[in-house]
Design an enzyme around this catalytic site. Structure first.
Site, PDB file in Angstrom:
ATOM      1  N   ASP A 344       0.829  -1.197   0.000  1.00 57.90           N
ATOM      2  CA  ASP A 344       0.000   0.000   0.000  1.00 57.90           C
ATOM      3  C   ASP A 344       0.863   1.246   0.000  1.00 57.90           C
ATOM      4  O   ASP A 344       0.587   2.204  -0.710  1.00 57.90           O
ATOM      5  CB  ASP A 344      -0.927   0.009   1.216  1.00 57.90           C
ATOM      6  CG  ASP A 344      -0.166  -0.078   2.544  1.00 57.90           C
ATOM      7  OD1 ASP A 344       0.877  -0.756   2.585  1.00 57.90           O
ATOM      8  OD2 ASP A 344      -0.629   0.512   3.536  1.00 57.90           O
ATOM      9  N   ARG A 348       5.483   4.294   6.172  1.00 55.65           N
ATOM     10  CA  ARG A 348       5.052   4.292   7.569  1.00 55.65           C
ATOM     11  C   ARG A 348       5.104   2.874   8.150  1.00 55.65           C
ATOM     12  O   ARG A 348       5.610   1.939   7.535  1.00 55.65           O
ATOM     13  CB  ARG A 348       3.647   4.880   7.688  1.00 55.65           C
ATOM     14  CG  ARG A 348       2.547   4.087   7.014  1.00 55.65           C
ATOM     15  CD  ARG A 348       1.196   4.745   7.275  1.00 55.65           C
ATOM     16  NE  ARG A 348       0.106   4.031   6.605  1.00 55.65           N
ATOM     17  CZ  ARG A 348      -0.720   4.584   5.731  1.00 55.65           C
ATOM     18  NH1 ARG A 348      -0.585   5.835   5.376  1.00 55.65           N
ATOM     19  NH2 ARG A 348      -1.698   3.860   5.185  1.00 55.65           N
ATOM     20  N   ASP A 349       4.560   2.721   9.338  1.00 52.35           N
ATOM     21  CA  ASP A 349       4.557   1.425  10.025  1.00 52.35           C
ATOM     22  C   ASP A 349       3.430   0.539   9.486  1.00 52.35           C
ATOM     23  O   ASP A 349       2.516   0.152  10.188  1.00 52.35           O
ATOM     24  CB  ASP A 349       4.423   1.613  11.544  1.00 52.35           C
ATOM     25  CG  ASP A 349       3.216   2.471  11.917  1.00 52.35           C
ATOM     26  OD1 ASP A 349       2.496   2.959  11.005  1.00 52.35           O
ATOM     27  OD2 ASP A 349       2.983   2.667  13.125  1.00 52.35           O
ATOM     28  N   GLU A 350       3.535   0.214   8.194  1.00 55.25           N
ATOM     29  CA  GLU A 350       2.512  -0.597   7.531  1.00 55.25           C
ATOM     30  C   GLU A 350       3.169  -1.382   6.398  1.00 55.25           C
ATOM     31  O   GLU A 350       3.587  -2.501   6.582  1.00 55.25           O
ATOM     32  CB  GLU A 350       1.372   0.296   7.020  1.00 55.25           C
ATOM     33  CG  GLU A 350       0.128  -0.463   6.667  1.00 55.25           C
ATOM     34  CD  GLU A 350      -1.090   0.448   6.566  1.00 55.25           C
ATOM     35  OE1 GLU A 350      -2.089  -0.009   6.018  1.00 55.25           O
ATOM     36  OE2 GLU A 350      -1.031   1.610   7.030  1.00 55.25           O
ATOM     37  N   ASP A 357      -5.744  -2.558  -3.001  1.00 55.07           N
ATOM     38  CA  ASP A 357      -4.931  -1.659  -3.809  1.00 55.07           C
ATOM     39  C   ASP A 357      -4.558  -2.290  -5.143  1.00 55.07           C
ATOM     40  O   ASP A 357      -4.698  -1.686  -6.209  1.00 55.07           O
ATOM     41  CB  ASP A 357      -3.664  -1.267  -3.051  1.00 55.07           C
ATOM     42  CG  ASP A 357      -3.969  -0.518  -1.765  1.00 55.07           C
ATOM     43  OD1 ASP A 357      -4.706  -1.075  -0.925  1.00 55.07           O
ATOM     44  OD2 ASP A 357      -3.477   0.606  -1.581  1.00 55.07           O
ATOM     45  N   TRP A 419     -11.222  -5.893  -1.977  1.00 53.40           N
ATOM     46  CA  TRP A 419     -10.043  -6.439  -1.327  1.00 53.40           C
ATOM     47  C   TRP A 419      -9.970  -7.955  -1.602  1.00 53.40           C
ATOM     48  O   TRP A 419      -9.014  -8.441  -2.191  1.00 53.40           O
ATOM     49  CB  TRP A 419     -10.071  -6.123   0.164  1.00 53.40           C
ATOM     50  CG  TRP A 419      -9.574  -4.745   0.464  1.00 53.40           C
ATOM     51  CD1 TRP A 419      -8.387  -4.424   1.079  1.00 53.40           C
ATOM     52  CD2 TRP A 419     -10.202  -3.483   0.166  1.00 53.40           C
ATOM     53  NE1 TRP A 419      -8.251  -3.054   1.165  1.00 53.40           N
ATOM     54  CE2 TRP A 419      -9.344  -2.455   0.621  1.00 53.40           C
ATOM     55  CE3 TRP A 419     -11.410  -3.123  -0.436  1.00 53.40           C
ATOM     56  CZ2 TRP A 419      -9.649  -1.097   0.479  1.00 53.40           C
ATOM     57  CZ3 TRP A 419     -11.722  -1.775  -0.578  1.00 53.40           C
ATOM     58  CH2 TRP A 419     -10.850  -0.785  -0.122  1.00 53.40           C
ATOM     59  N   GLU A 630      -2.082   8.794  -1.243  1.00 57.67           N
ATOM     60  CA  GLU A 630      -3.106   7.910  -0.689  1.00 57.67           C
ATOM     61  C   GLU A 630      -4.466   8.602  -0.660  1.00 57.67           C
ATOM     62  O   GLU A 630      -5.482   8.012  -1.037  1.00 57.67           O
ATOM     63  CB  GLU A 630      -2.721   7.495   0.732  1.00 57.67           C
ATOM     64  CG  GLU A 630      -3.741   6.606   1.416  1.00 57.67           C
ATOM     65  CD  GLU A 630      -3.266   6.148   2.783  1.00 57.67           C
ATOM     66  OE1 GLU A 630      -3.794   5.136   3.272  1.00 57.67           O
ATOM     67  OE2 GLU A 630      -2.377   6.791   3.362  1.00 57.67           O
ATOM     68  N   HIS A 651       1.020   6.075  -2.785  1.00 56.86           N
ATOM     69  CA  HIS A 651       0.020   5.015  -2.840  1.00 56.86           C
ATOM     70  C   HIS A 651      -0.407   4.919  -4.302  1.00 56.86           C
ATOM     71  O   HIS A 651      -0.895   5.894  -4.862  1.00 56.86           O
ATOM     72  CB  HIS A 651      -1.203   5.424  -2.012  1.00 56.86           C
ATOM     73  CG  HIS A 651      -1.425   4.637  -0.779  1.00 56.86           C
ATOM     74  ND1 HIS A 651      -0.584   4.693   0.300  1.00 56.86           N
ATOM     75  CD2 HIS A 651      -2.405   3.761  -0.428  1.00 56.86           C
ATOM     76  CE1 HIS A 651      -1.055   3.910   1.267  1.00 56.86           C
ATOM     77  NE2 HIS A 651      -2.154   3.327   0.837  1.00 56.86           N
TER      78      HIS A 651
END
Length: 756
Positions: A344, A348-350, A357, A419, A630, A651
């Site tokens: 995605d 960041r913390d992802e 996506d 998704w 994003e 994104h």
């Protein structure tokens, strides 16, 4: 493979990323060495050297897969690196297996068994094979890498560097034995997709001082990778580099990183030091440098872009510089998020493989680059996760979220529209792009399992409206703190997607000659279409009466001819009421331009595409964006970052409109899977005076170029490879067959087409 190696780790705890080595002699009496092959993997990530020379330029091997059932290995021809006495050396990092993943702060979700696995096979002229494998005979020692994490960065102490461990005769302090780690070799499988590599190097564009006095570096492009550093200063000096995508009020904009530190630390040796933190990566354009000894020069820093090794196959260009920049942003966003899995965001913390996506973006990805192997590899993990989760396709693949506390606002975990539909849409998109039925053969059971799972979730009225849905995620009218609060009814979105997936699986069964399944899914699709019409459509007006529901209903073919005409007019009306600013989120954005074109409103699609006010595709370009954001307003017009907790500036999902740009603006689309036959049908508009697109298809290169002169005469030039034919359709509707070679045609543009 016949495995003799064991997974090994240091026998004692080290204060740094472990180094592992094995010295060996090549056996004599077997004739010449004819081939040496190193097979390498890890629970973690590894780099390997043979006699001090890297065995490959690959990065972050073996990447991220569904580790519970599948661990990939890489194989390298290292014949030229073998000496009579040799040393095989390995550095072991945490990677995805042992590092932080997700936003809850947890790490090592897959277990604490970091370890390296290597098998070197030496083949001789007499047919003999000598094996050098990871086992208890290896030794382990400390490295200069004091800390490494994909989210947080890397700390390297150059004072601890000593490359002599990579060569014969080394006997260093702090080195001891290794232990074997419990490991099931049945999980080992070769890569299907490509390795991660360095693919670009970018120089510094500007060095400046922030209002607070911080030293800032701008590379001019939001990218994914790290900064390669060359520096000299007193021994023990610590240089700290913190990364971010944007500036806010002239300072490094780190709030969107959430808990990710995205910081590399370098401790100098006193000599000339070079640093490259290859056990981490960052999403960044800017960096804040502290502790630099003396004057920082542009030539001291180079941004290194990394990503899965992909071949560029599609190009696009127009007379509009902003549109060209937007397309370039789509390309950079894709490359930055295709780092072993389609993520995605990269900062960041992802950084997770969110299925929604790629479900939206796959057609665009498959045009820009050859992603057949890359996405086929990811789909194997999707299938594995799905089969071990009662047929549910998770929010992310690999599904590390199953180990974390489930967010309460996401409801009970189950299938979700778009998704989970990635199980169906992505393989179908690959088949359409490349014409190879192998991906359909491999994924058919997964595709069917998803549709059957959704069928079990339908309400008594036959629609899908009973469980959590992301819906039209990130609708620009949703509040920043609640991106799921969209205008589109979630049942409408979900039922439309359920129909589309059922239809695709029926078509897939037809391609594969599976007549029983073709009939089964065709009947299911028809039942969904009837339920959608009965529950959600009234004279062409679709429930919740917003752009996304019309876009989905039109493109998916859910409406009667009469209702589709009404819906198309209503969609165009809603776009006009919004001032031609975008009003769709993840669900509607990939389809709205096609819905307008299909219903005779291509002029409206152009107005949406070329709008510059927020929210729009070009608004971020006017704000200096070099990747797709994003949120439509990740940065607000006043230069401040969107207040939502979830805000990324890289994104790719909202760049899915590039697929329409290639087909409608550029005029190149497939009449048969894999472009065995092509449609050349540019539809000019929006004041564009020229456009060009090209694609390296499985059959050769197809190119289209068109222009409009000052008198409104449209001219198109196309070039088709040998063995490919198709149809040329001019803007006025005239069609004629075309064959291989070059073709040129002209026509007067219809009066309704806008020409500057």
């Amino acid at each position: 493979m016949n495995w003799h190696a064991r997974l090994i780790a240091p026998a004692q705890e080290l204060d740094s990323a472990p180094l592992l080595r094995r010295e060996f002699r090549v056996e004599e009496g077997h004739g010449a060495l004819t081939r040496a092959t190193l097979t390498l993997t890890a629970q973690g990530v590894v780099e390997a050297w043979l006699n001090g020379r890297p065995v490959s330029e690959d990065l972050l091997t073996p990447g991220w897969s569904a580790y519970e059932w599948r661990l990939r290995y890489a194989s390298y021809d290292v014949t030229d690196l073998v000496d009579e006495t040799s040393v095989l050396g390995i550095a072991l990092g945490r990677g995805w297996f042992g590092g932080r993943l997700g936003w809850t702060g947890g790490e090592a979700w897959y277990g604490d068994g970091l370890g390296a696995f290597a098998q070197l096979e030496l083949e001789f002229a007499d047919g003999t094979t000598q094996l050098v494998v990871t086992d208890e005979e290896w030794t382990a020692g400390p490295s200069e890498i004091l800390a490494n994490d994909l989210y947080d960065g890397e700390t390297i102490d150059a004072r601890r560097r000593d490359d002599s461990w990579k060569r014969p005769g080394f006997a260093g302090d702090g080195w001891a034995g290794v232990r074997t780690v419990e490991f099931d070799t049945s999980r080992l499988t070769p890569y299907i997709g490509p390795a991660v590599t360095r693919w670009a190097a970018l120089p510094v564009q500007e060095i400046s001082t922030s209002p607070s006095g911080a030293t800032l570096v701008d590379f001019g492009q939001n990218l994914v990778g790290w900064i390669k550093v060359r520096v000299q200063g007193p021994a023990g000096t610590e240089v700290v580099i913190r990364h971010a995508e944007v500036l806010e009020h002239g300072e490094l904009g780190v709030r969107p990183l959430r808990s990710a530190k995205a910081t590399d630390r370098y401790i100098l040796s006193g000599g000339v030091d070079e640093f490259e933190p290859t056990f981490t990566f960052h999403g960044f354009r800017y960096a804040e440098i502290t502790g630099w000894p003396g004057e920082l020069r542009a030539e001291d820093l180079t941004a290194v872009a990394i990503g899965s090794e992909l071949t560029r196959i599609g190009e696009f260009h127009t007379s509009d510089p902003l549109l060209n920049q937007f397309h370039e942003n789509v390309v950079w966003g894709m490359r930055g998020n295709f780092v072993d899995v389609p993520t995605d965001c990269p900062q960041r913390d992802e950084r997770l493989g969110w299925t929604g996506d790629i479900a939206a973006f796959a057609p665009t990805a498959a045009f820009l680059y050859d992603v057949d192997a890359f996405l086929s590899d990811w789909l194997v993990d999707l299938d594995l996760e799905q089969r071990h989760n009662d047929g549910i396709v998770g929010f992310v693949i690999p599904d590390v979220l199953k180990y974390m506390p489930h967010p309460a606002d996401f409801g009970k975990p189950d299938s979700t529209a778009i998704w989970s539909d990635a199980a169906v849409w992505v393989p179908w998109d690959l088949y359409q792009a490349y014409g190879d039925t192998a991906v359909l053969e491999r994924q058919f059971d997964s595709m069917a399992l998803h549709v059957r799972r959704v069928k079990s979730l339908l309400s008594p009225s036959g629609v899908w409206d009973g469980n959590f849905q992301f819906g039209d995620w990130l609708d620009p009218d949703a509040p920043p703190e609640n991106p799921a609060k969209a205008k589109a009814d979630t049942g409408v979105v979900a039922t439309a997607c359920a129909y589309w997936s059922a239809k695709i699986v029926s078509d897939t069964a037809g391609v594969l000659g599976r007549s029983a399944e073709q009939a089964e899914f065709a009947a299911h699709a028809e039942a969904l279409r009837a339920a959608f019409d009965r529950e959600y459509v009234n004279g062409g007006i679709v429930k919740s009466d917003c752009t996304t529901v019309y876009a989905l209903a039109i493109v998916f073919g859910l409406l009667s001819e009469a209702d589709e005409a009404v819906a198309g007019d209503r969609l165009a009306e809603l776009a006009a009421e919004a001032g031609y600013r975008i009003s769709t989120g993840f669900a509607g954005t990939p389809f709205i331009a096609d819905a307008l074109t299909r219903t005779g409103h291509t002029d409206v699609a152009y107005r949406l595409l070329l709008e510059k006010e927020c929210p729009s595709w070009l608004y971020p370009v006017t704000m200096g964006a070099t990747t797709v954001w994003e949120r439509w307003d990740s940065m607000l017009p006043d230069g401040t970052i969107n207040p939502g907790e979830m805000t990324s500036f890289n994104h790719y999902a909202l760049g899915a409109v590039a697929d329409w740009m290639h087909r409608v603006v550029g005029g190149l689309s497939a009449l048969e899977p894999g472009y065995a036959r092509v449609l050349i049908a540019p539809q000019p508009g929006g004041g564009l005076t020229e456009a060009a697109t090209s694609l390296e298809t499985p059959h050769g290169r197809v190119s289209v170029r068109w222009s409009v002169d000052g008198d409104g005469v449209f001219t198109v030039e196309a070039d088709l490879p040998e063995g490919v034919d198709g149809v040329l359709r001019l803007p006025g509707g005239e069609e004629r067959p075309i064959g291989a070679g070059q073709v040129t045609a002209s026509a007067e543009l219809p009066a309704a087409v806008s020409v500057r």
